[in-house]
Design an enzyme around this catalytic site. Structure first.
Site, PDB file in Angstrom:
ATOM      1  N   SER A 181       0.856  -1.189   0.000  1.00  0.00           N
ATOM      2  CA  SER A 181       0.000   0.000   0.000  1.00  0.00           C
ATOM      3  C   SER A 181       0.895   1.243   0.000  1.00  0.00           C
ATOM      4  CB  SER A 181      -0.929  -0.017   1.211  1.00  0.00           C
ATOM      5  OG  SER A 181      -0.170  -0.099   2.378  1.00  0.00           O
ATOM      6  N   SER A 182       0.290   2.395  -0.022  1.00  0.00           N
ATOM      7  CA  SER A 182       1.000   3.688   0.010  1.00  0.00           C
ATOM      8  C   SER A 182       1.867   3.947  -1.209  1.00  0.00           C
ATOM      9  CB  SER A 182       1.885   3.815   1.266  1.00  0.00           C
ATOM     10  OG  SER A 182       1.125   3.653   2.405  1.00  0.00           O
ATOM     11  N   LEU A 183       1.501   3.378  -2.348  1.00  0.00           N
ATOM     12  CA  LEU A 183       2.275   3.672  -3.558  1.00  0.00           C
ATOM     13  C   LEU A 183       1.780   4.952  -4.236  1.00  0.00           C
ATOM     14  CD1 LEU A 183       2.742   0.165  -5.227  1.00  0.00           C
ATOM     15  CD2 LEU A 183       4.412   1.517  -3.968  1.00  0.00           C
TER      16      LEU A 183
ATOM     17  N   ILE B 199      -8.918  -9.518   1.401  1.00  0.00           N
ATOM     18  CA  ILE B 199     -10.215 -10.195   1.356  1.00  0.00           C
ATOM     19  C   ILE B 199     -11.342  -9.204   1.118  1.00  0.00           C
ATOM     20  CG2 ILE B 199     -11.919 -11.423   2.786  1.00  0.00           C
ATOM     21  CD1 ILE B 199      -9.600 -12.940   4.030  1.00  0.00           C
TER      22      ILE B 199
ATOM     23  N   GLY C  69      -9.651  20.384  14.838  1.00  0.00           N
ATOM     24  CA  GLY C  69      -9.314  19.345  15.809  1.00  0.00           C
ATOM     25  C   GLY C  69     -10.512  19.005  16.673  1.00  0.00           C
TER      26      GLY C  69
ATOM     27  N   CYS D 182     -11.416  26.356  12.155  1.00  0.00           N
ATOM     28  CA  CYS D 182     -12.414  25.566  12.867  1.00  0.00           C
ATOM     29  C   CYS D 182     -12.078  25.511  14.360  1.00  0.00           C
ATOM     30  CB  CYS D 182     -12.555  24.188  12.215  1.00  0.00           C
ATOM     31  SG  CYS D 182     -14.157  23.440  12.528  1.00  0.00           S
TER      32      CYS D 182
ATOM     33  N   HIS E  87     -13.470  25.172   6.675  1.00  0.00           N
ATOM     34  CA  HIS E  87     -12.179  24.600   6.265  1.00  0.00           C
ATOM     35  C   HIS E  87     -11.793  25.092   4.869  1.00  0.00           C
ATOM     36  CE1 HIS E  87     -11.587  21.728   9.579  1.00  0.00           C
ATOM     37  NE2 HIS E  87     -12.903  21.692   9.617  1.00  0.00           N
TER      38      HIS E  87
ATOM     39  N   GLU F   1      -9.031  25.153   3.479  1.00  0.00           N
ATOM     40  CA  GLU F   1      -7.983  24.334   2.845  1.00  0.00           C
ATOM     41  C   GLU F   1      -8.571  23.329   1.851  1.00  0.00           C
ATOM     42  OE1 GLU F   1      -9.037  24.102   5.957  1.00  0.00           O
ATOM     43  OE2 GLU F   1      -8.799  22.109   6.833  1.00  0.00           O
TER      44      GLU F   1
HETATM   45  N1  GLN Z   1     -14.254  19.955  17.561  1.00  0.00           N
HETATM   46  C1  GLN Z   1     -14.786  21.158  17.010  1.00  0.00           C
HETATM   47  C2  GLN Z   1     -16.255  21.025  16.663  1.00  0.00           C
HETATM   48  O1  GLN Z   1     -16.753  19.943  16.505  1.00  0.00           O
HETATM   49  C3  GLN Z   1     -14.003  21.609  15.799  1.00  0.00           C
HETATM   50  C4  GLN Z   1     -14.131  20.697  14.642  1.00  0.00           C
HETATM   51  C5  GLN Z   1     -13.083  20.927  13.616  1.00  0.00           C
HETATM   52  O2  GLN Z   1     -12.060  21.568  13.873  1.00  0.00           O
HETATM   53  N2  GLN Z   1     -13.263  20.389  12.430  1.00  0.00           N
HETATM   54  O3  GLN Z   1     -16.934  22.009  16.510  1.00  0.00           O
END
Ligand code: GLN
Length: 546
Positions: free
Chosen positions: A13-15, A147, A356, A383, A518, A520
């Site tokens: 994996s990871s190719l 599998i 996070g 976020c 987000h 990004e």
């Molecule tokens: N934990 C936070 C929330 O649920 C932030 C979520 C995140 O950073 N994607 O609102």
């Protein structure tokens, strides 16, 4: 007529199957074809939304609110085609659909089996929700021999039968390792892998061979002979210095040409008609930057960078936009819970706290935000990184000592609290603390209204209505807005109904922006996201000061 290209992987994996698929998509697109990229994931989770980033890496969110595999991020970054919910499916989702049908009585009287019911569901998925694209590239997750991948391979085998060879192509990605003690490249793993595929009834039409050096013609011939493919269809996939070189290198190796010839879409002696201008420009900017900036990313999963795939890419896109190299210093936020660790941030030109979950490391992120605010270092909170910056400002600017988030348990001053109601189009979404975990966050693209004259309005080019993708369960509590605004935090982006804070900024700071979404996820190398472009520009200005 839509043609289907199935990409499987073998040996290990990871190719980089995802990147290879994305790069082929980009090449076909550069030839003027319309493409769509999809991924079939053999694991049993219904989607990757509930998986730990350590298990799975980033969860990529689509506009239509699906939590998907990070390879969809590669697809979108390389082709610019927005991924959809219908571009990623797992065994878990296929089975839950089949079982729901069984309960409804749709198969009444029948015995429900992997073949044909599960394989039919997979085939329906592959063929569904298409817009008459020229090519659908469909990557099968995992490695041949697993599998759990068998029903997917069986389904694509059947599709070849049903659609014919003129509409289907099997590409198999393998590894050709160099064995130092023998001083040789070894073709045997590729032979075995092609044979494994053949056992399932799939004869690879083309082999893409990852290798850390040139594959000499005799080795290519040997692979072709043993794997029953033409010499010209053994394509070397050599290591490159930047992932954005991959489409260019593949093209040089004749990958896209061979694909078109396979489908009879290009004569042997036709002129090469492809425009790789934008890829050459991106690679040129990456290889010849005119400066560099150091960005500290203060997160939680920093020893698995796949967890921040799109984020890392978007930061580099910001560098591409400004012609600078972006050096990323990934820092585990927990270290900032020790007093002296803040020295790690000394000398960086920008601090980013990404998305996070959970309490671990949160206080460290709050400290990093405080450092950025007080020392006038550009700060970008995404976020969770926005939520922590607001808690920091509430505590240390507005004097709300008990400021916290209910994500971490009951809290005296819930600056960040559970999101219990919001609107999506005309629909009111409601949540409570007892809901299921999977698929219940505020997910996907939502509109946001920017305050005229704010920093973010300028960043977005004075466009006041924007749309960005979300993935969160908690939100900044609007009831604290006035108090925070009195202390220098501006709420410069709100949901159109004015209920949900989407962006905060500190005007009296060189660059301090927190966003609930987000950004990004939408950045592309040839179209860097304005927020990342602007953040890196601010970091460049900071680098002239320190
Ligand atoms: N934990 C936070 C929330 O649920 C932030 C979520 C995140 O950073 N994607 O609102």
């Amino acid at each position: 007529m839509t043609r289907f290209i199935f990409i499987t992987g073998g040996v290990v994996s990871s190719l980089g199957k995802g990147l290879s698929s994305a790069a082929l998509g980009a090449l076909l697109q550069a030839r003027g074809y319309e493409v769509r990229l999809r991924k079939l994931d053999p694991y049993l989770n219904v989607d990757p939304g509930t998986m730990s980033p350590y298990q799975h890496g980033e969860v990529y969110v689509t506009d239509d609110g699906a939590e998907t595999d990070l390879d969809l991020g590669h697809y979108e970054r390389y082709t610019g085609v927005p991924a959809r919910r219908s571009d990623n499916v797992t065994t878990g989702r296929i089975y839950s659909n089949v079982i729901a049908k069984e309960r409804r009585g749709d198969y009444l009287g029948g015995t429900v089996q992997v073949i044909p019911h599960v394989t039919d569901a997979i085939k329906d998925f592959v063929l569904s929700d298409l817009d008459n694209e020229d090519f659908v590239l469909c990557e099968i997750g995992g490695t041949v021999g697993d599998i759990e991948g068998l029903p997917f391979l069986e389904a694509i085998r059947q599709l070849r039968n049903e659609l014919g060879a003129e509409r289907t192509l099997f590409i198999h990605l393998t590894l050709v390792p160099y064995i130092p003690s023998a001083g040789e490249l070894k073709t045997k793993p590729t032979q075995h892998s092609a044979k494994e595929l053949l056992n399932i009834g799939i004869q690879a039409d083309m082999l893409l061979c990852r290798c850390d050096r040139e594959i000499p013609p005799d080795a290519r011939k040997k692979i072709a002979l043993f794997c029953n493919v033409r010499d010209s269809r053994v394509i070397p996939a050599l290591d490159v210095d930047t992932i954005y070189q991959v489409p260019i290198s593949y093209h040089e190796q004749g990958f896209d040409t061979e694909v078109l010839r396979y489908f009879g879409m290009m004569e042997e002696d036709t002129e090469d008609d492809i425009d790789l201008g934008r890829w050459n420009e991106v690679v040129h900017r990456i290889r010849a930057p005119e400066g560099e900036v150091n960005i500290a990313v203060v997160g939680k999963y920093t020893n698995l960078l796949d967890a921040y795939k799109s984020l890392g890419e978007a930061l580099h896109h910001g560098g591409i936009a400004n012609n600078v190299r972006v050096n990323l210093n990934w820092l585990e936020s927990e270290i900032f819970e020790r007093e002296d660790a803040i020295n790690y941030l000394e000398g960086c030109h920008g601090i980013l706290v990404p998305g996070g979950f959970g309490h671990r490391g949160a206080e460290g992120k709050i400290k990093a935000a405080r450092f950025a605010r007080e020392r006038q270092v550009p700060y970008f909170g995404i976020c969770f990184g926005m939520q922590m910056a607001v808690i920091e400002a509430a505590r240390n600017l507005a004097g709300i000592e008990g400021a916290g988030s209910t994500e971490f348990g009951p809290c005296d001053e819930p600056i960040v609290g559970l999101l219990t109601e919001w609107t999506r189009g005309n629909v009111v979404e409601r949540r409570s603390a007892n809901d299921d975990f999977g698929g219940t966050m505020r997910l996907g693209a939502y509109p946001c209204s920017l305050t005229p004259g704010s920093r973010v309005a300028a960043i977005y080019g004075d466009k006041l209505d924007i749309g960005e993708r979300h993935r969160h369960r908690y939100e900044v509590n609007i009831n604290f807005k006035d108090r925070l605004e009195q202390h220098g935090v501006r709420f410069s982006g709100m949901s159109p109904d004015g209920e949900l804070p989407e962006i905060v900024e500190i005007p009296d700071h060189p660059w301090f922006v927190g966003v609930q979404f987000h950004p990004e996820l939408k950045s592309k190398p040839f179209e860097p996201h304005p927020l990342f472009r602007s953040f890196i520009k601010a970091a460049m200005e900071q680098s002239r000061l320190v």
